[in-house]
Write a protein that holds these residues in place. Structure first.
Motif, short mmCIF file in Angstrom:
data_model
loop_
_atom_site.label_atom_id
_atom_site.label_comp_id
_atom_site.label_asym_id
_atom_site.label_seq_id
_atom_site.Cartn_x
_atom_site.Cartn_y
_atom_site.Cartn_z
N SER A 175 60.40 6.68 42.84
CA SER A 175 59.38 7.74 42.68
C SER A 175 59.29 8.28 41.26
CB SER A 175 59.65 8.89 43.65
OG SER A 175 60.06 8.41 44.90
N MET A 182 51.94 8.89 36.33
CA MET A 182 50.89 9.93 36.45
C MET A 182 50.77 10.69 35.14
SD MET A 182 51.00 11.96 40.05
CE MET A 182 52.68 11.80 40.57
N PHE A 253 58.69 13.78 54.83
CA PHE A 253 59.33 13.62 53.52
C PHE A 253 58.95 14.82 52.69
CE2 PHE A 253 58.13 9.28 54.96
CZ PHE A 253 59.40 8.75 55.13
N THR A 256 55.55 14.13 50.58
CA THR A 256 54.25 13.81 51.18
C THR A 256 53.92 14.80 52.30
OG1 THR A 256 55.44 12.18 52.49
CG2 THR A 256 54.10 11.34 50.67
N MET A 290 50.21 12.41 49.15
CA MET A 290 51.07 13.02 48.14
C MET A 290 50.99 14.55 48.21
SD MET A 290 50.37 10.40 45.02
CE MET A 290 51.62 11.04 43.93
N VAL A 294 53.68 17.71 44.11
CA VAL A 294 54.08 16.47 43.41
C VAL A 294 52.97 16.02 42.47
CG1 VAL A 294 54.76 14.06 43.74
CG2 VAL A 294 55.61 15.82 45.31
N PHE A 310 53.64 5.43 49.23
CA PHE A 310 54.50 4.78 50.23
C PHE A 310 55.73 4.23 49.53
CE2 PHE A 310 51.47 1.69 48.64
CZ PHE A 310 52.29 0.62 48.27
N GLY A 311 56.76 3.99 50.31
CA GLY A 311 57.98 3.40 49.75
C GLY A 311 58.63 2.48 50.77
N MET A 312 59.14 1.35 50.31
CA MET A 312 59.83 0.43 51.24
C MET A 312 60.94 -0.32 50.51
SD MET A 312 56.77 -2.34 51.66
CE MET A 312 55.68 -2.64 50.30
N GLY A 313 61.87 -0.84 51.30
CA GLY A 313 62.99 -1.57 50.72
C GLY A 313 62.63 -3.04 50.55
C1 2NL Z 1 61.03 5.40 52.47
C2 2NL Z 1 60.10 6.49 52.13
C3 2NL Z 1 58.47 7.08 50.56
C4 2NL Z 1 57.09 7.94 48.85
C5 2NL Z 1 58.16 7.20 49.26
C6 2NL Z 1 56.21 9.01 46.85
C7 2NL Z 1 56.21 8.97 45.48
C8 2NL Z 1 55.54 9.95 44.81
C9 2NL Z 1 54.91 10.93 45.48
C10 2NL Z 1 54.95 10.93 46.84
CL1 2NL Z 1 55.54 9.98 43.13
N1 2NL Z 1 55.59 9.96 47.50
N2 2NL Z 1 56.86 8.03 47.52
C11 2NL Z 1 56.31 8.58 49.82
C12 2NL Z 1 56.65 8.48 51.14
C13 2NL Z 1 57.73 7.74 51.55
O1 2NL Z 1 59.54 6.31 50.88
O2 2NL Z 1 61.51 5.35 53.54
N3 2NL Z 1 61.30 4.51 51.54
C14 2NL Z 1 62.16 3.41 51.71
#
Ligand code: 2NL
Length: 357
Positions: A175, A182, A253, A256, A290, A294, A310-313
């Motif tokens: 992140s 940004m 989270f 978000t 978002m 943030v 979004f974020g994932m492994g």
């Molecule tokens: C997860 C969850 C997430 C984000 C990552 C993000 C980044 C910015 C602003 C807002 Cl700069 N959000 N990233 C948002 C939601 C979930 O990851 O489980 N990741 C493995």
């Protein structure tokens, strides 16, 4: 004189090297050699005696000299033959193959994912792996003493007691790369941020270093509907399954609002995972809109813009796609082991749509 002749011709023919041959030459026809001494004695002979002995001695000297020369040539030939036999080279032998380096599966999957998002208009952003705690936490709406800071199992960098700088951490997610993007580009923006992240955790499904990919799209009318479409396009391309279904579950989270965890359709058949089939679900990703705070932290006006993120492994996605059962295989094992599980690291991703299998 015949004794002399026999003696030297026998010795010459028995000589085994050039040094021995030279020794014989000196003994026979050298200045003080036996034949030379005999020739000197000619002076003391009567003319009649000399008439007989002179030509005989000359002939003997010539004979010895030619025997020496012939033997010298023979020794040189033998030496060459020995070398040729010794230095024999089989030009029909196959060449020695060199081990080739291969692309690491994590790098390959990262490239596959990046190529898919590139088709969807996202560019790739990178940033430091050692971050200050503002970029890693505060900017993401995780203030000091927020319980979420503990949940991240953060590695803190060593600090001297009188160090005035902000605390630094190994980034716990990518992140902070998105916050920096940004700040740099402003809105509208579409980026993904793949890379290494760190959390103090180690077991069959966690390694202290792993790989994450985050993405975000900020614009004037971005909604959850755009998020769903982008993610479904992504999963279809990544797994090569058209029309793969996703399920969004309400979640939370700090960064978000609203937040959703995303599952993809799957089933288990005979103990084997089938992605994109049946009525089971598997969680693969976290996402949401978002948080206004943030956006503001990244210098974007939340009154004017919205964005999804979004974020994932990456590691787990790679395991799912290539059927690797233990995350630690990526870091503790070697390529023979990966090949055993059907992963071919020599197959390059197709950067122009679709993926290799
Ligand atoms: C997860 C969850 C997430 C984000 C990552 C993000 C980044 C910015 C602003 C807002 Cl700069 N959000 N990233 C948002 C939601 C979930 O990851 O489980 N990741 C493995």
């Amino acid at each position: 004189m015949d004794d002399l002749r026999d003696k030297y011709l026998t010795a010459i023919s028995a000589a085994s090297d050039e040094a021995g041959l030279e020794e014989l030459r000196l003994q026979a026809v050298g200045k003080k050699g036996e034949v030379s001494l005999k020739m000197r004695e000619l002076g003391k002979m009567t003319p009649d005696e000399r008439q007989v002995a002179g030509p005989k001695l000359n002939a003997l000297k010539d004979e010895i000299n030619s025997a020496l020369a012939a033997k010298k040539d023979a020794l040189a030939d033998a030496a060459l033959d020995a070398r040729l036999a010794e230095e024999w080279l089989d030009v029909t032998l196959p060449g020695r193959t060199r081990g080739k380096g291969t692309v690491h599966p994590i790098s390959q999957v990262t490239e596959e994912i990046s190529a898919i998002f590139a088709d969807l208009g996202f560019s790739v952003a990178e940033g430091p792996q050692i971050e200050n705690d503002w970029y890693n936490f505060d900017a993401l709406n995780i203030p000091p003493h927020h319980p979420a800071r503990q949940e991240f199992d953060t590695f803190y960098m060593h600090r001297d007691e009188d160090d005035e700088r902000a605390p630094h951490v190994l980034r716990t997610h990518t992140s902070p790369v998105q916050i920096r993007a940004m700040e740099k580009t402003g809105a509208p923006i579409r980026v993904i941020a793949p890379g290494r992240v760190y959390r103090s955790d180690y077991d069959q499904t966690h390694t202290p270093m792993f790989h994450q990919i985050e993405g975000m799209a900020i614009g004037k009318d971005i909604s959850m509907a755009n998020l769903k479409w982008v993610l479904e396009e992504f999963f279809a391309a990544f797994f090569g399954i058209e029309g793969i279904k996703t399920r969004f579950r309400a979640s939370h989270f700090p960064f978000t609002e609203p937040s959703a965890e995303v599952d993809i359709q799957c089933s288990w058949v005979d103990g084997q995972l089938r992605i994109g089939e049946g009525d089971g679900w598997m969680e693969v990703l976290g996402s949401g809109m978002m948080h206004p705070k943030v956006l503001k932290a990244g210098g974007v006006d939340p009154e004017e813009y919205q964005g999804f993120a979004f974020g994932m492994g990456i590691d787990r996605l790679a395991m799912l796609k290539y059927g690797i059962p233990d995350l630690r295989a990526f870091f503790d094992s070697d390529l023979r082991w990966l090949r055993h599980y059907g992963f071919n690291p020599m197959v390059q991703p197709n950067l122009h749509g679709g993926v290799s299998g």
